[in-house]
Design an enzyme around this catalytic site. Sequence first.
Site, PDB file in Angstrom:
ATOM      1  N   ARG A  20       0.859  -1.410  -0.227  1.00 40.78           N
ATOM      2  CA  ARG A  20      -0.024   0.027   0.014  1.00 40.78           C
ATOM      3  C   ARG A  20       0.736   1.379   0.070  1.00 40.78           C
ATOM      4  O   ARG A  20       1.830   1.257   0.851  1.00 40.78           O
ATOM      5  CB  ARG A  20      -1.018  -0.015   1.220  1.00 40.78           C
ATOM      6  N   SER A 111      -8.244  -1.349   1.118  1.00 36.62           N
ATOM      7  CA  SER A 111      -9.001  -1.591   2.068  1.00 36.62           C
ATOM      8  C   SER A 111      -9.721  -0.372   2.674  1.00 36.62           C
ATOM      9  O   SER A 111     -10.465   0.067   1.964  1.00 36.62           O
ATOM     10  CB  SER A 111      -8.327  -2.673   3.122  1.00 36.62           C
ATOM     11  N   HIS A 112      -9.531  -0.232   3.983  1.00 28.00           N
ATOM     12  CA  HIS A 112     -10.224   0.928   4.940  1.00 28.00           C
ATOM     13  C   HIS A 112      -9.642   2.269   4.547  1.00 28.00           C
ATOM     14  O   HIS A 112     -10.132   3.133   5.246  1.00 28.00           O
ATOM     15  CB  HIS A 112     -10.271   0.500   6.005  1.00 28.00           C
ATOM     16  N   ASP A 275     -16.256  -1.663   4.751  1.00 29.30           N
ATOM     17  CA  ASP A 275     -15.212  -0.668   4.358  1.00 29.30           C
ATOM     18  C   ASP A 275     -15.088  -0.609   2.773  1.00 29.30           C
ATOM     19  O   ASP A 275     -15.957  -1.116   1.943  1.00 29.30           O
ATOM     20  CB  ASP A 275     -13.939  -1.225   5.327  1.00 29.30           C
ATOM     21  N   ASP A 277     -13.325  -2.186   0.720  1.00 30.82           N
ATOM     22  CA  ASP A 277     -13.116  -3.618  -0.022  1.00 30.82           C
ATOM     23  C   ASP A 277     -14.024  -4.525   0.436  1.00 30.82           C
ATOM     24  O   ASP A 277     -13.861  -5.717  -0.237  1.00 30.82           O
ATOM     25  CB  ASP A 277     -11.653  -4.094  -0.007  1.00 30.82           C
ATOM     26  N   ASP A 279     -14.461  -6.166   3.482  1.00 31.32           N
ATOM     27  CA  ASP A 279     -14.093  -7.230   4.287  1.00 31.32           C
ATOM     28  C   ASP A 279     -14.194  -7.040   5.892  1.00 31.32           C
ATOM     29  O   ASP A 279     -13.909  -7.827   6.610  1.00 31.32           O
ATOM     30  CB  ASP A 279     -12.666  -7.834   4.207  1.00 31.32           C
ATOM     31  N   ARG A 280     -14.587  -5.660   6.054  1.00 37.53           N
ATOM     32  CA  ARG A 280     -14.697  -5.219   7.405  1.00 37.53           C
ATOM     33  C   ARG A 280     -16.157  -4.970   7.783  1.00 37.53           C
ATOM     34  O   ARG A 280     -16.948  -4.683   6.973  1.00 37.53           O
ATOM     35  CB  ARG A 280     -13.824  -4.096   7.819  1.00 37.53           C
ATOM     36  N   THR A 342      -1.605 -10.530  14.011  1.00 39.72           N
ATOM     37  CA  THR A 342      -2.878  -9.790  13.363  1.00 39.72           C
ATOM     38  C   THR A 342      -2.524 -10.340  11.673  1.00 39.72           C
ATOM     39  O   THR A 342      -1.203 -10.000  11.321  1.00 39.72           O
ATOM     40  CB  THR A 342      -2.502  -8.339  13.590  1.00 39.72           C
ATOM     41  N   GLU A 362      -9.894  -7.632  16.093  1.00 40.72           N
ATOM     42  CA  GLU A 362     -10.571  -6.309  16.708  1.00 40.72           C
ATOM     43  C   GLU A 362     -10.748  -5.422  15.502  1.00 40.72           C
ATOM     44  O   GLU A 362     -11.459  -4.434  15.962  1.00 40.72           O
ATOM     45  CB  GLU A 362      -9.730  -5.999  17.853  1.00 40.72           C
ATOM     46  N   LYS A 374     -11.728 -12.101   5.573  1.00 37.11           N
ATOM     47  CA  LYS A 374     -12.801 -11.700   6.474  1.00 37.11           C
ATOM     48  C   LYS A 374     -13.845 -11.054   5.583  1.00 37.11           C
ATOM     49  O   LYS A 374     -13.451 -10.950   4.355  1.00 37.11           O
ATOM     50  CB  LYS A 374     -12.060 -10.461   7.570  1.00 37.11           C
TER      51      LYS A 374
END
Length: 541
Positions: A20, A111-112, A275, A277, A279-280, A342, A362, A374
Amino acid sequence: MNTIATTPIDGQKPGTSGLRKKTPVFMGPHYLENFVQATFDAIGGVAGKTLVLGGDGRYFGAEAAQVILKMAAANGAARVIVGQGAWLSTPAASNLIRQREADGGLILSASHNPGGPNEDFGVKYNMANGGPAPEAVTAAIHARTLEITEYAKLQAPDVNLTAIGESHLGPMVVEVVDPVMAYADLMETLFDFKALRGLFHEGFTMRMDSMCAITGPYAVEILENRLGAPEGTVTHEQPLPDFGGMHPDPNPTWAHELMSEMMAEDGPDFGAASDGDGDRNMILGRQVYVSPSDSLAVLAANAHLVPGYKDGLKGVARSMPTSAAVDRVAAAMGLDCYETPTGWKFFGNLMDAGRVSLCGEESFGTGSDHVREKDGLWAVLMWLNIIAARGQGVAEIMADHFARFGRNYYSRHDYEALPVAMADAMLGDLRDRLADLPGQAVEGLRIETADEFSYTDPVDGSVSAQQGFRILFEGGSRVVLRLSGTGTEGATLRVYLERFAPGPDGLDLDPQQALAPIIAATEALVGIRARSGRKGPDVIT
Protein backbone atom coordinates in the site's frame (compact mmCIF):
# COMPACT_ATOMS: atom_id res chain seq x y z
CA MET A 1 4.98 -8.61 -26.34
CA ASN A 2 7.51 -6.16 -24.96
CA THR A 3 10.27 -6.89 -22.48
CA ILE A 4 10.95 -3.60 -20.75
CA ALA A 5 14.14 -2.85 -18.84
CA THR A 6 13.73 -1.55 -15.32
CA THR A 7 15.61 -1.11 -12.06
CA PRO A 8 14.57 -1.91 -8.48
CA ILE A 9 12.44 0.65 -6.66
CA ASP A 10 12.87 1.04 -2.91
CA GLY A 11 10.01 0.44 -0.51
CA GLN A 12 8.10 -2.31 -2.31
CA LYS A 13 7.79 -4.48 0.79
CA PRO A 14 4.27 -5.91 1.28
CA GLY A 15 2.71 -5.41 4.70
CA THR A 16 0.03 -7.46 6.42
CA SER A 17 -2.30 -6.93 3.44
CA GLY A 18 -0.15 -6.44 0.37
CA LEU A 19 1.65 -3.32 -0.83
CA ARG A 20 0.00 0.00 0.00
CA LYS A 21 1.27 3.40 -1.02
CA LYS A 22 -0.09 6.76 -2.06
CA THR A 23 -1.80 6.58 -5.44
CA PRO A 24 0.71 8.90 -7.19
CA VAL A 25 3.47 6.49 -6.13
CA PHE A 26 1.73 3.56 -7.81
CA MET A 27 1.16 5.72 -10.89
CA GLY A 28 4.86 6.49 -11.19
CA PRO A 29 7.02 5.04 -13.98
CA HIS A 30 7.49 1.26 -13.65
CA TYR A 31 6.20 1.19 -10.06
CA LEU A 32 3.10 -0.99 -10.52
CA GLU A 33 4.80 -3.05 -13.24
CA ASN A 34 7.83 -3.80 -11.07
CA PHE A 35 5.70 -5.06 -8.21
CA VAL A 36 3.40 -7.14 -10.40
CA GLN A 37 6.32 -8.76 -12.24
CA ALA A 38 8.06 -9.44 -8.93
CA THR A 39 4.87 -11.10 -7.71
CA PHE A 40 4.60 -13.26 -10.81
CA ASP A 41 8.26 -14.25 -10.52
CA ALA A 42 8.02 -15.02 -6.79
CA ILE A 43 5.15 -17.48 -7.28
CA GLY A 44 7.00 -19.39 -9.99
CA GLY A 45 5.51 -17.54 -12.93
CA VAL A 46 1.94 -17.52 -14.24
CA ALA A 47 2.39 -19.44 -17.50
CA GLY A 48 -0.66 -21.61 -18.10
CA LYS A 49 -2.33 -20.41 -14.91
CA THR A 50 -5.79 -18.99 -14.17
CA LEU A 51 -5.97 -15.82 -12.09
CA VAL A 52 -8.76 -13.73 -10.56
CA LEU A 53 -8.54 -9.94 -10.74
CA GLY A 54 -10.64 -7.13 -9.27
CA GLY A 55 -10.78 -4.44 -6.65
CA ASP A 56 -12.83 -1.99 -4.66
CA GLY A 57 -13.33 0.61 -7.41
CA ARG A 58 -10.98 3.16 -5.95
CA TYR A 59 -9.12 5.69 -8.09
CA PHE A 60 -6.58 4.13 -10.50
CA GLY A 61 -8.11 0.65 -10.08
CA ALA A 62 -9.44 0.37 -13.63
CA GLU A 63 -6.15 1.55 -15.13
CA ALA A 64 -4.15 -0.81 -12.91
CA ALA A 65 -6.36 -3.72 -13.97
CA GLN A 66 -5.51 -3.05 -17.62
CA VAL A 67 -1.78 -3.02 -16.83
CA ILE A 68 -2.04 -6.31 -14.93
CA LEU A 69 -4.06 -7.96 -17.70
CA LYS A 70 -1.42 -7.05 -20.30
CA MET A 71 1.36 -8.25 -18.03
CA ALA A 72 -0.44 -11.51 -17.28
CA ALA A 73 -0.88 -12.12 -21.01
CA ALA A 74 2.79 -11.37 -21.69
CA ASN A 75 3.79 -13.74 -18.90
CA GLY A 76 1.78 -16.58 -20.44
CA ALA A 77 -1.31 -16.76 -18.21
CA ALA A 78 -4.08 -18.89 -19.68
CA ARG A 79 -7.09 -17.05 -18.26
CA VAL A 80 -7.90 -14.08 -16.04
CA ILE A 81 -11.35 -13.88 -14.47
CA VAL A 82 -12.07 -10.22 -13.77
CA GLY A 83 -15.02 -8.55 -12.12
CA GLN A 84 -17.11 -6.32 -14.39
CA GLY A 85 -15.66 -2.81 -14.30
CA ALA A 86 -12.64 -4.28 -12.46
CA TRP A 87 -14.88 -4.54 -9.37
CA LEU A 88 -14.67 -7.35 -6.82
CA SER A 89 -14.98 -7.14 -3.06
CA THR A 90 -12.15 -8.92 -1.27
CA PRO A 91 -14.36 -11.76 0.05
CA ALA A 92 -15.99 -12.11 -3.39
CA ALA A 93 -12.54 -12.41 -4.96
CA SER A 94 -11.61 -15.09 -2.41
CA ASN A 95 -14.80 -16.96 -3.23
CA LEU A 96 -14.16 -16.80 -6.99
CA ILE A 97 -10.61 -18.11 -6.58
CA ARG A 98 -11.96 -21.07 -4.63
CA GLN A 99 -15.08 -21.66 -6.70
CA ARG A 100 -13.28 -21.52 -10.04
CA GLU A 101 -10.21 -23.40 -8.71
CA ALA A 102 -7.97 -20.57 -9.88
CA ASP A 103 -4.24 -20.55 -9.13
CA GLY A 104 -4.46 -17.23 -7.31
CA GLY A 105 -5.60 -13.67 -7.68
CA LEU A 106 -4.67 -10.00 -7.48
CA ILE A 107 -6.86 -7.65 -5.44
CA LEU A 108 -6.62 -3.92 -6.10
CA SER A 109 -7.45 -2.24 -2.82
CA ALA A 110 -6.10 -0.40 0.18
CA SER A 111 -9.03 -1.75 2.21
CA HIS A 112 -10.29 0.83 4.71
CA ASN A 113 -7.81 3.55 3.67
CA PRO A 114 -9.12 6.64 1.83
CA GLY A 115 -9.07 6.64 -1.97
CA GLY A 116 -8.53 9.32 -4.59
CA PRO A 117 -5.83 10.96 -6.72
CA ASN A 118 -3.75 11.83 -3.65
CA GLU A 119 -4.90 9.10 -1.29
CA ASP A 120 -4.11 5.40 -1.05
CA PHE A 121 -3.86 2.46 -3.42
CA GLY A 122 -2.81 -1.14 -2.93
CA VAL A 123 -2.14 -4.48 -4.60
CA LYS A 124 -2.41 -7.81 -2.80
CA TYR A 125 -1.77 -11.33 -4.05
CA ASN A 126 -4.03 -14.15 -2.83
CA MET A 127 -3.15 -17.82 -3.04
CA ALA A 128 -5.06 -20.75 -4.56
CA ASN A 129 -6.90 -21.27 -1.25
CA GLY A 130 -8.36 -17.77 -1.65
CA GLY A 131 -6.37 -16.35 1.24
CA PRO A 132 -3.65 -13.68 1.45
CA ALA A 133 -0.13 -14.73 0.58
CA PRO A 134 1.74 -16.07 3.63
CA GLU A 135 4.89 -14.41 4.94
CA ALA A 136 7.20 -16.71 2.99
CA VAL A 137 5.58 -15.57 -0.28
CA THR A 138 5.47 -11.86 0.59
CA ALA A 139 9.14 -12.10 1.60
CA ALA A 140 9.95 -13.68 -1.76
CA ILE A 141 8.04 -10.92 -3.56
CA HIS A 142 9.99 -8.27 -1.68
CA ALA A 143 13.28 -10.01 -2.39
CA ARG A 144 12.44 -10.08 -6.09
CA THR A 145 11.64 -6.34 -6.12
CA LEU A 146 15.23 -5.72 -4.97
CA GLU A 147 16.78 -7.46 -7.97
CA ILE A 148 14.30 -7.03 -10.83
CA THR A 149 15.80 -5.92 -14.16
CA GLU A 150 12.88 -6.29 -16.60
CA TYR A 151 9.18 -6.95 -16.93
CA ALA A 152 6.96 -8.31 -19.70
CA LYS A 153 3.92 -6.44 -20.97
CA LEU A 154 1.73 -6.95 -24.02
CA GLN A 155 1.31 -3.97 -26.32
CA ALA A 156 -2.41 -4.02 -27.06
CA PRO A 157 -5.59 -1.93 -26.73
CA ASP A 158 -7.38 -1.96 -23.40
CA VAL A 159 -9.86 -4.76 -22.77
CA ASN A 160 -13.56 -3.89 -22.56
CA LEU A 161 -14.32 -4.65 -18.90
CA THR A 162 -17.87 -3.27 -19.00
CA ALA A 163 -19.40 -6.19 -20.92
CA ILE A 164 -19.80 -9.63 -19.34
CA GLY A 165 -18.31 -12.39 -21.46
CA GLU A 166 -15.03 -13.68 -22.87
CA SER A 167 -12.46 -12.01 -25.09
CA HIS A 168 -8.80 -12.56 -25.90
CA LEU A 169 -5.72 -10.57 -25.04
CA GLY A 170 -3.14 -12.26 -27.21
CA PRO A 171 -3.57 -15.98 -26.47
CA MET A 172 -4.94 -15.29 -22.96
CA VAL A 173 -8.69 -15.48 -22.26
CA VAL A 174 -10.16 -12.54 -20.35
CA GLU A 175 -13.43 -13.56 -18.72
CA VAL A 176 -15.50 -10.67 -17.39
CA VAL A 177 -18.02 -11.82 -14.77
CA ASP A 178 -20.75 -10.21 -12.70
CA PRO A 179 -18.91 -9.25 -9.50
CA VAL A 180 -21.91 -9.82 -7.20
CA MET A 181 -23.89 -12.91 -8.17
CA ALA A 182 -21.51 -15.75 -7.24
CA TYR A 183 -21.01 -14.20 -3.81
CA ALA A 184 -24.72 -13.58 -3.25
CA ASP A 185 -25.49 -17.16 -4.26
CA LEU A 186 -22.94 -18.40 -1.71
CA MET A 187 -24.66 -16.42 1.04
CA GLU A 188 -27.96 -18.15 0.23
CA THR A 189 -26.34 -21.51 1.00
CA LEU A 190 -25.25 -20.37 4.48
CA PHE A 191 -28.20 -18.40 5.84
CA ASP A 192 -31.95 -18.86 6.28
CA PHE A 193 -33.08 -16.36 3.66
CA LYS A 194 -36.72 -17.34 4.24
CA ALA A 195 -36.48 -16.35 7.92
CA LEU A 196 -34.68 -13.14 7.01
CA ARG A 197 -37.37 -12.22 4.47
CA GLY A 198 -39.91 -12.80 7.21
CA LEU A 199 -37.98 -10.48 9.52
CA PHE A 200 -38.22 -7.59 7.07
CA HIS A 201 -41.82 -8.48 6.17
CA GLU A 202 -42.75 -8.05 9.83
CA GLY A 203 -41.41 -4.48 9.86
CA PHE A 204 -37.84 -4.97 11.09
CA THR A 205 -35.86 -1.84 10.24
CA MET A 206 -32.22 -1.66 9.28
CA ARG A 207 -29.64 0.76 7.96
CA MET A 208 -26.60 -0.51 6.04
CA ASP A 209 -23.96 2.14 5.29
CA SER A 210 -21.73 0.99 2.43
CA MET A 211 -19.64 4.20 2.67
CA CYS A 212 -19.59 4.76 -1.13
CA ALA A 213 -17.45 1.62 -1.36
CA ILE A 214 -17.61 -1.80 -2.98
CA THR A 215 -20.25 -3.47 -0.76
CA GLY A 216 -22.99 -1.18 -2.07
CA PRO A 217 -24.01 -3.38 -5.03
CA TYR A 218 -23.65 -6.54 -2.92
CA ALA A 219 -25.78 -5.14 -0.08
CA VAL A 220 -28.50 -3.88 -2.43
CA GLU A 221 -28.70 -7.25 -4.21
CA ILE A 222 -28.83 -9.30 -1.00
CA LEU A 223 -30.69 -7.08 1.47
CA GLU A 224 -33.11 -5.21 -0.80
CA ASN A 225 -33.52 -7.48 -3.83
CA ARG A 226 -33.33 -10.96 -2.29
CA LEU A 227 -34.45 -10.34 1.31
CA GLY A 228 -37.04 -7.66 0.68
CA ALA A 229 -35.65 -4.90 2.87
CA PRO A 230 -37.20 -1.55 1.88
CA GLU A 231 -35.47 0.45 -0.82
CA GLY A 232 -33.09 2.85 0.86
CA THR A 233 -32.08 0.38 3.57
CA VAL A 234 -28.60 0.54 2.00
CA THR A 235 -27.13 4.03 2.03
CA HIS A 236 -24.06 5.36 0.21
CA GLU A 237 -24.55 2.36 -2.04
CA GLN A 238 -22.77 3.67 -5.16
CA PRO A 239 -19.03 2.87 -5.20
CA LEU A 240 -17.03 5.99 -6.03
CA PRO A 241 -13.32 6.34 -6.90
CA ASP A 242 -12.77 8.62 -3.92
CA PHE A 243 -15.48 7.03 -1.73
CA GLY A 244 -17.36 10.32 -1.89
CA GLY A 245 -14.63 11.95 0.16
CA MET A 246 -15.33 9.50 3.00
CA HIS A 247 -12.78 7.56 4.99
CA PRO A 248 -14.21 4.08 4.27
CA ASP A 249 -13.39 2.59 7.68
CA PRO A 250 -16.46 1.23 9.53
CA ASN A 251 -15.85 2.50 13.03
CA PRO A 252 -17.64 5.03 15.26
CA THR A 253 -15.29 7.82 14.22
CA TRP A 254 -15.63 7.55 10.45
CA ALA A 255 -19.16 6.13 10.19
CA HIS A 256 -20.47 9.04 12.26
CA GLU A 257 -23.60 9.53 10.14
CA LEU A 258 -24.70 5.96 10.84
CA MET A 259 -23.73 6.27 14.51
CA SER A 260 -25.89 9.37 14.88
CA GLU A 261 -28.90 7.66 13.31
CA MET A 262 -28.51 4.47 15.37
CA MET A 263 -28.01 6.23 18.70
CA ALA A 264 -31.30 8.11 18.39
CA GLU A 265 -34.28 6.87 20.43
CA ASP A 266 -36.22 6.25 17.22
CA GLY A 267 -33.29 4.75 15.30
CA PRO A 268 -33.57 1.57 13.23
CA ASP A 269 -33.59 -1.84 14.91
CA PHE A 270 -30.24 -2.78 13.43
CA GLY A 271 -27.34 -0.99 11.80
CA ALA A 272 -24.17 -2.01 10.03
CA ALA A 273 -21.36 -0.60 7.92
CA SER A 274 -18.63 -2.05 5.75
CA ASP A 275 -15.34 -0.73 4.45
CA GLY A 276 -13.62 0.06 1.16
CA ASP A 277 -13.13 -3.51 -0.06
CA GLY A 278 -15.97 -5.17 1.86
CA ASP A 279 -14.04 -7.28 4.33
CA ARG A 280 -14.75 -5.32 7.54
CA ASN A 281 -17.94 -4.66 9.45
CA MET A 282 -19.39 -2.60 12.27
CA ILE A 283 -22.49 -3.84 14.09
CA LEU A 284 -25.03 -1.65 15.91
CA GLY A 285 -28.39 -1.96 17.56
CA ARG A 286 -30.69 0.89 18.49
CA GLN A 287 -28.55 2.89 20.95
CA VAL A 288 -26.09 -0.03 21.14
CA TYR A 289 -22.58 -0.26 19.75
CA VAL A 290 -21.13 -3.77 19.55
CA SER A 291 -17.34 -3.91 19.74
CA PRO A 292 -15.72 -6.20 17.14
CA SER A 293 -14.34 -8.45 19.88
CA ASP A 294 -17.78 -8.85 21.44
CA SER A 295 -19.31 -9.44 18.01
CA LEU A 296 -16.94 -12.35 17.40
CA ALA A 297 -17.85 -13.84 20.78
CA VAL A 298 -21.60 -13.51 20.14
CA LEU A 299 -21.29 -15.14 16.72
CA ALA A 300 -19.35 -18.04 18.25
CA ALA A 301 -21.94 -18.53 20.99
CA ASN A 302 -24.87 -18.49 18.53
CA ALA A 303 -23.46 -19.97 15.32
CA HIS A 304 -25.47 -23.18 15.79
CA LEU A 305 -28.63 -21.14 15.09
CA VAL A 306 -27.45 -20.47 11.52
CA PRO A 307 -28.03 -23.20 8.87
CA GLY A 308 -24.46 -23.15 7.54
CA TYR A 309 -23.10 -23.83 11.04
CA LYS A 310 -25.91 -25.89 12.58
CA ASP A 311 -23.59 -28.86 13.20
CA GLY A 312 -21.33 -26.75 15.40
CA LEU A 313 -17.97 -25.07 14.99
CA LYS A 314 -14.69 -26.92 14.50
CA GLY A 315 -12.89 -24.31 16.56
CA VAL A 316 -12.36 -20.56 16.79
CA ALA A 317 -9.38 -18.23 16.37
CA ARG A 318 -8.63 -14.61 17.12
CA SER A 319 -5.72 -12.27 16.57
CA MET A 320 -3.59 -11.61 19.63
CA PRO A 321 -4.76 -7.98 20.12
CA THR A 322 -8.43 -9.05 19.99
CA SER A 323 -10.07 -9.36 23.40
CA ALA A 324 -10.38 -12.71 25.15
CA ALA A 325 -14.19 -12.60 25.02
CA VAL A 326 -14.31 -15.39 22.44
CA ASP A 327 -11.91 -17.46 24.57
CA ARG A 328 -14.54 -17.58 27.31
CA VAL A 329 -17.17 -18.77 24.84
CA ALA A 330 -14.81 -21.42 23.48
CA ALA A 331 -14.02 -22.68 26.99
CA ALA A 332 -17.72 -22.94 27.86
CA MET A 333 -18.53 -24.77 24.62
CA GLY A 334 -15.52 -27.07 24.61
CA LEU A 335 -13.99 -25.56 21.46
CA ASP A 336 -10.33 -25.16 20.59
CA CYS A 337 -9.31 -21.50 20.55
CA TYR A 338 -6.20 -20.21 18.77
CA GLU A 339 -4.38 -16.90 19.26
CA THR A 340 -2.54 -15.68 16.15
CA PRO A 341 -0.67 -12.55 15.05
CA THR A 342 -2.62 -9.79 13.32
CA GLY A 343 -3.27 -10.55 9.65
CA TRP A 344 -5.90 -12.79 8.09
CA LYS A 345 -3.27 -14.97 6.43
CA PHE A 346 -2.53 -16.57 9.83
CA PHE A 347 -6.08 -17.96 9.97
CA GLY A 348 -5.76 -19.62 6.54
CA ASN A 349 -3.64 -22.55 7.67
CA LEU A 350 -6.00 -23.26 10.57
CA MET A 351 -9.04 -23.23 8.29
CA ASP A 352 -7.37 -25.29 5.57
CA ALA A 353 -6.40 -27.87 8.22
CA GLY A 354 -10.00 -28.06 9.46
CA ARG A 355 -9.14 -26.72 12.90
CA VAL A 356 -11.39 -23.63 12.96
CA SER A 357 -14.69 -22.54 11.42
CA LEU A 358 -14.88 -19.00 12.81
CA CYS A 359 -12.22 -16.35 13.28
CA GLY A 360 -11.91 -12.65 13.85
CA GLU A 361 -9.81 -9.67 14.75
CA GLU A 362 -10.51 -6.53 16.69
CA SER A 363 -10.11 -4.26 13.66
CA PHE A 364 -13.70 -4.92 12.58
CA GLY A 365 -12.95 -8.18 10.78
CA THR A 366 -14.84 -11.45 11.20
CA GLY A 367 -15.24 -14.41 8.90
CA SER A 368 -15.53 -18.15 8.57
CA ASP A 369 -14.18 -20.98 6.46
CA HIS A 370 -16.64 -20.24 3.62
CA VAL A 371 -13.81 -18.11 2.14
CA ARG A 372 -10.27 -17.27 3.25
CA GLU A 373 -10.78 -13.57 3.91
CA LYS A 374 -12.70 -11.65 6.51
CA ASP A 375 -16.15 -10.84 5.20
CA GLY A 376 -18.20 -7.79 6.16
CA LEU A 377 -21.57 -8.69 4.64
CA TRP A 378 -21.29 -12.28 5.89
CA ALA A 379 -20.99 -10.91 9.44
CA VAL A 380 -24.04 -8.71 8.92
CA LEU A 381 -26.08 -11.70 7.69
CA MET A 382 -24.86 -13.81 10.64
CA TRP A 383 -26.21 -11.19 13.01
CA LEU A 384 -29.51 -10.91 11.15
CA ASN A 385 -29.93 -14.69 11.18
CA ILE A 386 -29.22 -14.84 14.94
CA ILE A 387 -31.69 -12.00 15.58
CA ALA A 388 -34.36 -13.83 13.57
CA ALA A 389 -33.68 -17.17 15.30
CA ARG A 390 -33.63 -15.75 18.83
CA GLY A 391 -36.45 -13.26 18.38
CA GLN A 392 -34.39 -10.67 20.27
CA GLY A 393 -32.83 -7.33 19.45
CA VAL A 394 -29.15 -6.47 19.69
CA ALA A 395 -29.43 -5.00 23.21
CA GLU A 396 -31.15 -8.12 24.57
CA ILE A 397 -28.64 -10.44 22.90
CA MET A 398 -25.70 -8.49 24.34
CA ALA A 399 -27.22 -8.36 27.84
CA ASP A 400 -27.78 -12.13 27.79
CA HIS A 401 -24.27 -12.73 26.55
CA PHE A 402 -22.62 -10.62 29.26
CA ALA A 403 -24.76 -12.24 31.96
CA ARG A 404 -23.60 -15.67 30.81
CA PHE A 405 -19.93 -15.08 30.00
CA GLY A 406 -18.99 -11.83 31.75
CA ARG A 407 -17.79 -8.75 29.90
CA ASN A 408 -14.39 -7.93 28.46
CA TYR A 409 -14.36 -4.14 28.34
CA TYR A 410 -12.23 -3.31 25.36
CA SER A 411 -11.07 -0.37 23.26
CA ARG A 412 -8.42 0.46 20.68
CA HIS A 413 -6.63 3.81 20.68
CA ASP A 414 -4.84 4.75 17.45
CA TYR A 415 -2.06 7.33 17.24
CA GLU A 416 -1.74 7.97 13.51
CA ALA A 417 1.09 9.38 11.36
CA LEU A 418 3.63 9.44 14.17
CA PRO A 419 7.26 9.98 13.11
CA VAL A 420 8.60 6.48 12.46
CA ALA A 421 11.75 7.06 14.51
CA MET A 422 9.68 8.22 17.49
CA ALA A 423 7.34 5.23 17.35
CA ASP A 424 10.24 2.81 17.00
CA ALA A 425 12.05 4.44 19.92
CA MET A 426 9.01 4.21 22.21
CA LEU A 427 8.55 0.51 21.53
CA GLY A 428 12.29 -0.10 21.60
CA ASP A 429 12.47 1.39 25.09
CA LEU A 430 9.57 -0.80 26.16
CA ARG A 431 11.31 -3.88 24.73
CA ASP A 432 14.40 -3.11 26.80
CA ARG A 433 12.33 -2.95 30.02
CA LEU A 434 10.03 -5.94 29.48
CA ALA A 435 11.93 -8.37 31.69
CA ASP A 436 11.84 -5.95 34.64
CA LEU A 437 8.11 -5.16 34.50
CA PRO A 438 6.53 -8.24 36.19
CA GLY A 439 5.80 -7.49 39.83
CA GLN A 440 5.81 -3.71 39.39
CA ALA A 441 2.78 -1.65 40.47
CA VAL A 442 1.61 1.05 38.04
CA GLU A 443 -1.35 3.37 38.73
CA GLY A 444 -2.67 0.91 41.30
CA LEU A 445 -2.33 -2.12 38.99
CA ARG A 446 0.23 -4.88 39.47
CA ILE A 447 1.92 -6.30 36.37
CA GLU A 448 1.71 -10.08 36.18
CA THR A 449 3.56 -10.77 32.92
CA ALA A 450 5.06 -8.81 30.02
CA ASP A 451 6.38 -10.13 26.71
CA GLU A 452 6.71 -9.63 22.97
CA PHE A 453 4.34 -12.03 21.22
CA SER A 454 5.81 -14.77 19.04
CA TYR A 455 3.65 -17.27 17.17
CA THR A 456 4.47 -20.79 16.07
CA ASP A 457 1.97 -22.01 13.48
CA PRO A 458 0.54 -25.32 14.74
CA VAL A 459 0.05 -26.55 11.17
CA ASP A 460 3.34 -25.87 9.40
CA GLY A 461 5.62 -24.94 12.31
CA SER A 462 6.56 -21.52 10.89
CA VAL A 463 7.51 -18.88 13.46
CA SER A 464 6.42 -15.23 13.41
CA ALA A 465 8.31 -13.16 15.97
CA GLN A 466 7.93 -9.56 17.24
CA GLN A 467 4.15 -9.47 16.75
CA GLY A 468 3.32 -6.93 19.45
CA PHE A 469 3.87 -6.21 23.12
CA ARG A 470 1.62 -7.68 25.81
CA ILE A 471 1.42 -6.42 29.38
CA LEU A 472 -0.92 -8.46 31.58
CA PHE A 473 -2.11 -7.12 34.93
CA GLU A 474 -3.41 -9.17 37.82
CA GLY A 475 -7.14 -9.83 37.50
CA GLY A 476 -7.15 -10.32 33.73
CA SER A 477 -6.68 -6.74 32.51
CA ARG A 478 -4.08 -6.11 29.83
CA VAL A 479 -2.66 -3.69 27.28
CA VAL A 480 -1.22 -4.60 23.88
CA LEU A 481 0.88 -2.27 21.73
CA ARG A 482 1.90 -2.75 18.10
CA LEU A 483 2.64 -0.78 14.97
CA SER A 484 0.05 -1.16 12.22
CA GLY A 485 1.09 -2.57 8.85
CA THR A 486 -1.74 -0.96 6.87
CA GLY A 487 -0.84 2.74 6.89
CA THR A 488 0.92 4.62 4.09
CA GLU A 489 2.21 7.66 5.99
CA GLY A 490 4.40 7.69 9.09
CA ALA A 491 3.70 5.12 11.79
CA THR A 492 0.35 4.19 13.32
CA LEU A 493 0.67 3.01 16.91
CA ARG A 494 -2.26 0.88 18.01
CA VAL A 495 -2.92 0.52 21.74
CA TYR A 496 -5.40 -2.20 22.77
CA LEU A 497 -6.91 -1.94 26.24
CA GLU A 498 -8.85 -4.68 28.02
CA ARG A 499 -10.46 -5.24 31.42
CA PHE A 500 -12.57 -8.24 32.43
CA ALA A 501 -15.71 -7.88 34.56
CA PRO A 502 -17.08 -11.30 35.63
CA GLY A 503 -20.47 -9.92 36.70
CA PRO A 504 -23.15 -9.84 37.83
CA ASP A 505 -22.26 -6.25 38.76
CA GLY A 506 -20.28 -3.81 36.65
CA LEU A 507 -21.50 -5.00 33.25
CA ASP A 508 -23.01 -1.73 32.02
CA LEU A 509 -20.23 0.83 32.41
CA ASP A 510 -19.02 3.15 29.68
CA PRO A 511 -16.00 1.33 28.19
CA GLN A 512 -13.65 4.31 28.42
CA GLN A 513 -14.64 4.79 32.07
CA ALA A 514 -14.12 1.11 32.80
CA LEU A 515 -10.72 1.20 31.10
CA ALA A 516 -9.49 4.45 32.72
CA PRO A 517 -7.01 2.69 35.08
CA ILE A 518 -5.52 0.72 32.15
CA ILE A 519 -5.24 3.90 30.06
CA ALA A 520 -3.42 5.69 32.89
CA ALA A 521 -1.08 2.75 33.48
CA THR A 522 -0.19 2.59 29.78
CA GLU A 523 0.72 6.25 29.68
CA ALA A 524 2.86 5.83 32.78
CA LEU A 525 4.66 2.86 31.23
CA VAL A 526 5.15 4.10 27.66
CA GLY A 527 4.61 7.87 27.72
CA ILE A 528 2.87 8.07 24.35
CA ARG A 529 1.27 11.45 24.92
CA ALA A 530 4.28 12.89 26.72
CA ARG A 531 6.74 11.81 24.01
CA SER A 532 4.56 12.57 20.99
CA GLY A 533 3.01 15.80 22.20
CA ARG A 534 -0.42 14.47 21.28
CA LYS A 535 -3.36 15.29 23.52
CA GLY A 536 -4.84 11.88 22.88
CA PRO A 537 -5.43 9.24 20.22
CA ASP A 538 -6.62 10.17 16.75
CA VAL A 539 -9.17 7.36 16.63
CA ILE A 540 -10.91 5.49 19.46
CA THR A 541 -12.87 2.34 18.68
